[in-house]
Design a protein around this motif. Structure first.
Motif, PDB file in Angstrom:
ATOM      1  N   GLN A 163      34.293  45.914  31.017  1.00 26.26           N
ATOM      2  CA  GLN A 163      35.359  45.422  31.890  1.00 26.26           C
ATOM      3  C   GLN A 163      34.794  44.574  33.020  1.00 26.26           C
ATOM      4  O   GLN A 163      33.725  44.873  33.572  1.00 26.26           O
ATOM      5  CB  GLN A 163      36.158  46.603  32.462  1.00 26.26           C
ATOM      6  CG  GLN A 163      36.899  47.394  31.418  1.00 26.26           C
ATOM      7  CD  GLN A 163      37.729  48.524  32.030  1.00 26.26           C
ATOM      8  OE1 GLN A 163      38.212  49.374  31.312  1.00 26.26           O
ATOM      9  NE2 GLN A 163      37.894  48.534  33.345  1.00 26.26           N
TER      10      GLN A 163
ATOM     11  N   SER B   8      40.148  36.124  25.616  1.00 26.39           N
ATOM     12  CA  SER B   8      41.145  35.134  25.982  1.00 26.39           C
ATOM     13  C   SER B   8      42.117  35.623  27.030  1.00 26.39           C
ATOM     14  O   SER B   8      42.653  34.831  27.781  1.00 26.39           O
ATOM     15  CB  SER B   8      41.942  34.724  24.730  1.00 26.39           C
ATOM     16  OG  SER B   8      42.617  35.843  24.198  1.00 26.39           O
ATOM     17  N   SER B   9      42.376  36.953  27.103  1.00 27.36           N
ATOM     18  CA  SER B   9      43.359  37.424  28.063  1.00 27.36           C
ATOM     19  C   SER B   9      42.761  38.396  29.065  1.00 27.36           C
ATOM     20  O   SER B   9      42.668  38.096  30.235  1.00 27.36           O
ATOM     21  CB  SER B   9      44.532  38.085  27.330  1.00 27.36           C
ATOM     22  OG  SER B   9      44.078  39.156  26.526  1.00 27.36           O
ATOM     23  N   HIS B  10      42.324  39.573  28.582  1.00 28.17           N
ATOM     24  CA  HIS B  10      41.736  40.559  29.461  1.00 28.17           C
ATOM     25  C   HIS B  10      40.375  40.959  28.923  1.00 28.17           C
ATOM     26  O   HIS B  10      40.273  41.808  28.052  1.00 28.17           O
ATOM     27  CB  HIS B  10      42.625  41.801  29.566  1.00 28.17           C
ATOM     28  CG  HIS B  10      43.782  41.583  30.466  1.00 28.17           C
ATOM     29  ND1 HIS B  10      43.657  41.536  31.832  1.00 28.17           N
ATOM     30  CD2 HIS B  10      45.103  41.370  30.195  1.00 28.17           C
ATOM     31  CE1 HIS B  10      44.839  41.322  32.379  1.00 28.17           C
ATOM     32  NE2 HIS B  10      45.723  41.222  31.397  1.00 28.17           N
ATOM     33  N   PRO B  11      39.317  40.357  29.459  1.00 29.20           N
ATOM     34  CA  PRO B  11      37.986  40.631  28.951  1.00 29.20           C
ATOM     35  C   PRO B  11      37.449  41.970  29.408  1.00 29.20           C
ATOM     36  O   PRO B  11      36.260  42.153  29.522  1.00 29.20           O
ATOM     37  CB  PRO B  11      37.165  39.482  29.550  1.00 29.20           C
ATOM     38  CG  PRO B  11      37.863  39.152  30.821  1.00 29.20           C
ATOM     39  CD  PRO B  11      39.318  39.398  30.561  1.00 29.20           C
ATOM     40  N   SER B  12      38.330  42.889  29.683  1.00 24.97           N
ATOM     41  CA  SER B  12      37.885  44.153  30.254  1.00 24.97           C
ATOM     42  C   SER B  12      38.038  45.320  29.303  1.00 24.97           C
ATOM     43  O   SER B  12      37.933  46.460  29.715  1.00 24.97           O
ATOM     44  CB  SER B  12      38.712  44.427  31.527  1.00 24.97           C
ATOM     45  OG  SER B  12      40.079  44.463  31.197  1.00 24.97           O
TER      46      SER B  12
ATOM     47  N   ASN C  98      42.521  48.568  35.254  1.00 32.14           N
ATOM     48  CA  ASN C  98      42.342  47.126  35.199  1.00 32.14           C
ATOM     49  C   ASN C  98      41.753  46.596  36.513  1.00 32.14           C
ATOM     50  O   ASN C  98      42.289  46.863  37.592  1.00 32.14           O
ATOM     51  CB  ASN C  98      43.687  46.455  34.908  1.00 32.14           C
ATOM     52  CG  ASN C  98      43.527  44.984  34.596  1.00 32.14           C
ATOM     53  OD1 ASN C  98      43.475  44.170  35.498  1.00 32.14           O
ATOM     54  ND2 ASN C  98      43.452  44.655  33.316  1.00 32.14           N
TER      55      ASN C  98
ATOM     56  N   SER D 105      38.784  38.999  35.674  1.00 34.64           N
ATOM     57  CA  SER D 105      39.015  37.771  34.916  1.00 34.64           C
ATOM     58  C   SER D 105      38.914  36.547  35.824  1.00 34.64           C
ATOM     59  O   SER D 105      39.060  36.637  37.057  1.00 34.64           O
ATOM     60  CB  SER D 105      40.410  37.802  34.269  1.00 34.64           C
ATOM     61  OG  SER D 105      41.421  37.674  35.260  1.00 34.64           O
ATOM     62  N   TRP D 106      38.665  35.399  35.198  1.00 33.98           N
ATOM     63  CA  TRP D 106      38.592  34.153  35.960  1.00 33.98           C
ATOM     64  C   TRP D 106      39.945  33.808  36.567  1.00 33.98           C
ATOM     65  O   TRP D 106      40.023  33.229  37.651  1.00 33.98           O
ATOM     66  CB  TRP D 106      38.094  33.014  35.073  1.00 33.98           C
ATOM     67  CG  TRP D 106      36.602  32.962  34.970  1.00 33.98           C
ATOM     68  CD1 TRP D 106      35.828  33.357  33.927  1.00 33.98           C
ATOM     69  CD2 TRP D 106      35.702  32.505  35.986  1.00 33.98           C
ATOM     70  NE1 TRP D 106      34.491  33.187  34.213  1.00 33.98           N
ATOM     71  CE2 TRP D 106      34.392  32.655  35.464  1.00 33.98           C
ATOM     72  CE3 TRP D 106      35.872  31.998  37.270  1.00 33.98           C
ATOM     73  CZ2 TRP D 106      33.269  32.302  36.205  1.00 33.98           C
ATOM     74  CZ3 TRP D 106      34.748  31.653  38.013  1.00 33.98           C
ATOM     75  CH2 TRP D 106      33.467  31.798  37.472  1.00 33.98           C
ATOM     76  N   THR D 107      41.005  34.151  35.889  1.00 31.47           N
ATOM     77  CA  THR D 107      42.341  33.901  36.433  1.00 31.47           C
ATOM     78  C   THR D 107      42.521  34.624  37.757  1.00 31.47           C
ATOM     79  O   THR D 107      43.031  34.053  38.736  1.00 31.47           O
ATOM     80  CB  THR D 107      43.420  34.368  35.436  1.00 31.47           C
ATOM     81  OG1 THR D 107      43.258  33.678  34.201  1.00 31.47           O
ATOM     82  CG2 THR D 107      44.814  34.108  35.986  1.00 31.47           C
ATOM     83  N   CYS D 108      42.096  35.882  37.805  1.00 30.65           N
ATOM     84  CA  CYS D 108      42.201  36.653  39.035  1.00 30.65           C
ATOM     85  C   CYS D 108      41.342  36.052  40.145  1.00 30.65           C
ATOM     86  O   CYS D 108      41.780  35.964  41.300  1.00 30.65           O
ATOM     87  CB  CYS D 108      41.784  38.100  38.763  1.00 30.65           C
ATOM     88  SG  CYS D 108      41.747  39.156  40.218  1.00 30.65           S
TER      89      CYS D 108
ATOM     90  N   ASP E 265      41.555  43.471  37.588  1.00 30.52           N
ATOM     91  CA  ASP E 265      42.390  42.460  38.236  1.00 30.52           C
ATOM     92  C   ASP E 265      43.399  43.124  39.159  1.00 30.52           C
ATOM     93  O   ASP E 265      43.688  42.624  40.251  1.00 30.52           O
ATOM     94  CB  ASP E 265      43.125  41.627  37.186  1.00 30.52           C
ATOM     95  CG  ASP E 265      42.190  40.709  36.399  1.00 30.52           C
ATOM     96  OD1 ASP E 265      40.970  40.777  36.632  1.00 30.52           O
ATOM     97  OD2 ASP E 265      42.678  39.937  35.562  1.00 30.52           O
TER      98      ASP E 265
END
Length: 382
Positions: free
Chosen positions: A190, A330-334, A117, A193-196, A119
């Motif tokens: 992978q 929506s959650s992990h675009p990887s 991952n 993410s924007w959250t990260c 992130d």
């Protein structure tokens, strides 16, 4: 190391080189340390109390560390506990440092980082960078040490050892190398993410503002402590994406279990170090003075146990399940690209209309059915 042949040998050689460099630094310090001065700090007057060459080397290392203290009161009460403390510190350094290599070797062997991952890597690099700032400042800066003694007492030992600094330097380098692998090896779809991105940017902006404020107030201990708290928060956050990633895929393929087991050993050794120091000083101030190290050890142990449960009990040797595009975005675009070992058979099953096994994608229509459903009616059903 995952039966990787020459790659395992290379990783072992690198770990040995790091250990040799650390040993060379200790030997250099011992050569520069007058024996009489070391004895005065340790309160030892009996030169005949040697326990053999190996014990002499560990004792000399403890003596060198004691001489490095700025204050005569800053010393260990028990030489045996000091030697044990230093031994646990370098054990933690070795296993924690070695824990970075299985993942790097696995990436090299597969020429792919699918399953790792991104992130997790970004959070890990932020965490180790902050921890390096704290450890190096606390260990090398006399100003920070003076402020620490003024706050916690002149008799208290500095809660950072040379092994902590060595580990942080090595961790930043190896994490950056793994990030480089993600840039050059196959990563499928992978991405970070924007959250990260938002969390990482917020953390560093907070660090910048706090640094400026501490500089005006000359509160250098508060500044480095803030970086210690950052690494605590990032340690908590960094494991979550990989743990959730494994759960989504119902598999730990691509995530090295050797990394987890060595990381767990390092966490246990680091925690034991703090207890040994507390026993010697008859005080638990080193826990409150280095909350980051305590939290790092506890969080590492907890998450590594969870990863071991995922690998050996929940998803042993299971191939990863495909994650739907909707959930990936929506959650992990990887995770939209299939892993290498799924191969032709997995694609044929999908073409035959076999339903995926995870709960979310089971609710979606099959490929043939979806061709006859309009976008409007599909949205309404959802």
């Amino acid at each position: 190391l995952e039966n990787s042949g020459p790659a395992a040998a290379a990783a072992a050689a690198a770990a040995a080189a790091a250990a040799a460099a650390a040993a060379a630094a200790i030997v250099a310090a011992l050569i520069a340390t007058p024996a009489a001065q070391a004895s005065s700090f340790l309160g030892s007057s009996d030169p005949s109390s040697s326990l053999g060459p190996a014990a002499d080397m560990a004792t000399a290392a403890a003596a060198a560390a004691a001489v490095a203290c700025d204050s005569n009161t800053c010393a260990w009460h028990s030489l045996a506990l000091h030697v044990l403390y230093e031994s646990l510190g370098w054990l933690a350094f070795l296993v924690w440092s070695a824990s970075f290599y299985p993942q790097a070797v696995l990436n090299w062997k597969r020429k792919s980082v699918i399953g790792l991952n991104f992130d997790f890597l970004v959070f890990n690099l932020t965490k180790h960078s902050a921890y390096l700032i704290f450890n190096a400042s606390m260990f090398f800066s006399s100003v920070v040490q003076q402020q620490y003694h003024a706050k916690y007492g002149a008799d208290e030992l500095i809660p950072v050892s040379a092994s902590d600094v060595a580990f942080s330097v090595h961790a930043v380098i190896l994490t950056a190398f793994t990030v480089w692998q993600c840039m050059v090896y196959n990563r499928g779809a992978q991405r970070v993410s924007w959250t990260c991105k938002v969390i990482s940017l917020t953390v560093w902006l907070f660090a910048l503002v706090t640094s400026l404020n501490s500089a005006f107030q000359s509160d250098w201990l508060g500044l480095v402590t803030m970086f210690n708290y950052i690494q605590v928060v990032m340690t908590t956050i960094k494991y979550i994406p990989q743990a959730w990633f494994n759960f989504q895929r119902r598999s730990t393929v691509g995530w090295s279990i050797s990394n987890v087991l060595m990381d767990l050993t390092g966490g246990l050794a680091s925690l034991l170090m703090m207890f040994v120091q507390s026993i010697d000083q008859s005080s638990f101030v080193n826990f409150t003075g280095n909350v980051g190290k305590l939290a790092l050890s506890g969080e590492t142990i907890a998450f590594d146990i969870m990863f071991a449960v995922q690998h050996y009990i929940l998803f042993p040797h299971k191939p990863p399940l495909p994650i739907s595009a909707t959930s990936a975005v929506s959650s992990h675009p990887s995770t939209t690209a299939p892993l290498e070992h799924e191969g032709k058979g997995g694609r044929e099953k999908e073409e035959e209309g076999e339903q995926p096994a995870d709960e979310f994608t089971r609710l979606l229509p099959s490929r043939r059915e979806s061709s006859s459903i309009s976008l409007k009616s599909y949205d309404k059903d959802q």
